[in-house]
Design an enzyme around this catalytic site. Structure first.
Site, PDB file in Angstrom:
ATOM      1  N   GLU A  88      -6.425 -12.001   6.465  1.00 48.37           N
ATOM      2  CA  GLU A  88      -7.120 -10.720   6.326  1.00 48.37           C
ATOM      3  C   GLU A  88      -8.545 -10.873   5.816  1.00 48.37           C
ATOM      4  O   GLU A  88      -9.134  -9.890   5.352  1.00 48.37           O
ATOM      5  CB  GLU A  88      -6.349  -9.811   5.376  1.00 48.37           C
ATOM      6  CG  GLU A  88      -4.900  -9.582   5.745  1.00 48.37           C
ATOM      7  CD  GLU A  88      -4.196  -8.669   4.771  1.00 48.37           C
ATOM      8  OE1 GLU A  88      -4.353  -7.448   4.902  1.00 48.37           O
ATOM      9  OE2 GLU A  88      -3.506  -9.186   3.859  1.00 48.37           O
ATOM     10  N   ARG A 128       6.918  -6.451   3.273  1.00 53.44           N
ATOM     11  CA  ARG A 128       5.635  -6.951   2.763  1.00 53.44           C
ATOM     12  C   ARG A 128       5.611  -6.785   1.255  1.00 53.44           C
ATOM     13  O   ARG A 128       5.690  -5.673   0.734  1.00 53.44           O
ATOM     14  CB  ARG A 128       4.450  -6.223   3.391  1.00 53.44           C
ATOM     15  CG  ARG A 128       3.129  -6.796   2.873  1.00 53.44           C
ATOM     16  CD  ARG A 128       1.949  -6.462   3.746  1.00 53.44           C
ATOM     17  NE  ARG A 128       1.537  -5.070   3.626  1.00 53.44           N
ATOM     18  CZ  ARG A 128       0.401  -4.590   4.140  1.00 53.44           C
ATOM     19  NH1 ARG A 128      -0.391  -5.397   4.830  1.00 53.44           N
ATOM     20  NH2 ARG A 128       0.089  -3.314   4.010  1.00 53.44           N
ATOM     21  N   ASP A 174      16.219 -11.889  -3.497  1.00 44.08           N
ATOM     22  CA  ASP A 174      17.547 -11.687  -4.054  1.00 44.08           C
ATOM     23  C   ASP A 174      18.110 -10.300  -3.744  1.00 44.08           C
ATOM     24  O   ASP A 174      19.327 -10.132  -3.633  1.00 44.08           O
ATOM     25  CB  ASP A 174      17.536 -11.930  -5.564  1.00 44.08           C
ATOM     26  CG  ASP A 174      17.560 -13.407  -5.922  1.00 44.08           C
ATOM     27  OD1 ASP A 174      17.788 -14.235  -5.022  1.00 44.08           O
ATOM     28  OD2 ASP A 174      17.348 -13.733  -7.105  1.00 44.08           O
ATOM     29  N   ASP A 208      -8.589  -5.089   6.749  1.00 46.77           N
ATOM     30  CA  ASP A 208      -9.173  -5.860   5.651  1.00 46.77           C
ATOM     31  C   ASP A 208     -10.112  -6.940   6.181  1.00 46.77           C
ATOM     32  O   ASP A 208     -11.107  -7.275   5.532  1.00 46.77           O
ATOM     33  CB  ASP A 208      -8.073  -6.479   4.793  1.00 46.77           C
ATOM     34  CG  ASP A 208      -7.486  -5.494   3.807  1.00 46.77           C
ATOM     35  OD1 ASP A 208      -8.251  -4.948   2.989  1.00 46.77           O
ATOM     36  OD2 ASP A 208      -6.277  -5.250   3.855  1.00 46.77           O
ATOM     37  N   HIS A 234       0.821  -1.220   0.000  1.00 48.53           N
ATOM     38  CA  HIS A 234       0.000   0.000   0.000  1.00 48.53           C
ATOM     39  C   HIS A 234       0.851   1.264   0.000  1.00 48.53           C
ATOM     40  O   HIS A 234       0.466   2.272   0.596  1.00 48.53           O
ATOM     41  CB  HIS A 234      -0.922   0.012   1.218  1.00 48.53           C
ATOM     42  CG  HIS A 234      -1.993  -1.031   1.185  1.00 48.53           C
ATOM     43  ND1 HIS A 234      -2.959  -1.088   0.205  1.00 48.53           N
ATOM     44  CD2 HIS A 234      -2.252  -2.071   2.012  1.00 48.53           C
ATOM     45  CE1 HIS A 234      -3.769  -2.106   0.430  1.00 48.53           C
ATOM     46  NE2 HIS A 234      -3.359  -2.727   1.517  1.00 48.53           N
TER      47      HIS A 234
END
Length: 263
Positions: A160, A81, A95, A186, A56
């Site tokens: 969520e 996240r 990576d 959520d 977000h």
């Protein structure tokens, strides 16, 4: 002897180390601005962990690498996240040096298994092999990275939705899932209570997840920017809690300052 790099403990390691009787929850904050300065200030604040939000916020792959570098000198553990459960994208975040991944919107056991597979090299998983070219292994500076990589990463999945609550026990039981992070915002929306994170039905659903994850022997965390509710979650056994964000602190502080001057 060539110089060797030692990576810091993972988020899973820190949660395990704090799992003794009476240990307080690990307290964290979000970095949503994308600013390395904000990330460094947050990391130097004394918080236990920092969530870099790629879902977000405007934080992408290159900015995540810069944020990780800004946080690296401090004890706070960075947790990234990712935007979605995407095998190729998670490989790229791993990576670039993200040891600790949070995958949002995991609703089923099958999704949790897919998330777990993205974290590990074959035969355990499906992570592509490119460590010699990548910051994850410090360009082959981490000794025996390929054979130790499973010890150097940690996976948290987010619950969520009402569907995910129903499947919480199966999600938590998946091998490779170290922790479950509950997103009440959520979850409330999924349950028909948009914007009501402390609605009784939402709180009951969060408690259901807590109990299911604990029964599976895994760690459970939650997002709670309201201090009173955060304390209730801590008292209920949350292992880690996100209690604020860089943009929240900045917005509240600036508005309070403006209010002081009659604006």
């Amino acid at each position: 002897m060539p110089f060797r790099v030692e990576l810091p403990p993972t988020f899973g390691d820190r949660l395990a180390a704090a799992d003794g009787a009476g240990d307080p929850a690990l307290i964290g904050g979000w970095v949503c601005s994308g600013s390395p300065v904000a990330a460094e200030i947050t990391a130097s604040s004394g918080l236990d962990w920092i969530l870099l939000d790629g879902e977000h916020s405007p934080i992408g792959l290159e900015s995540t690498a810069e944020l990780l570098r800004a946080i690296a000198p401090y004890p706070a553990t960075p947790v990234v996240r990712v935007p979605a459960l995407d095998t190729a994208l998670i490989k790229m975040f791993l990576d670039l040096g993200a040891q600790n991944i949070i995958v949002p919107m995991v609703d089923t056991r099958q999704m949790a298994e897919q998330a777990s597979a993205t974290m590990f090299y074959p035969p355990r998983g499906v992570r592509g092999v490119g460590s010699a070219l990548a910051r994850s292994a410090r360009w082959n500076g981490v000794e025996n990275y390929l054979t130790r990589a499973h010890e150097l990463v940690s996976l948290t999945v987010q619950i969520e939705s009402a569907t995910a609550v129903e499947n919480a026990a199966e999600i938590a039981a998946v091998d490779g899932v170290d922790a479950v992070f509950v997103g009440p915002s959520d979850l409330a929306a999924s349950m028909g209570h948009l914007g009501q994170q402390t609605h009784p039905e939402v709180l009951a659903a969060v408690d259901t997840v807590f109990q299911a994850v604990k029964a599976a022997g895994k760690r459970v965390g939650v997002n709670a920017f309201d201090p009173a509710q955060a304390q209730k979650y801590a008292d209920a056994g949350a292992d880690f809690i996100a209690v604020t964000s860089d943009v929240t602190v900045l917005a509240q502080g600036m508005r309070a300052t403006a209010g002081t001057w009659g604006r």
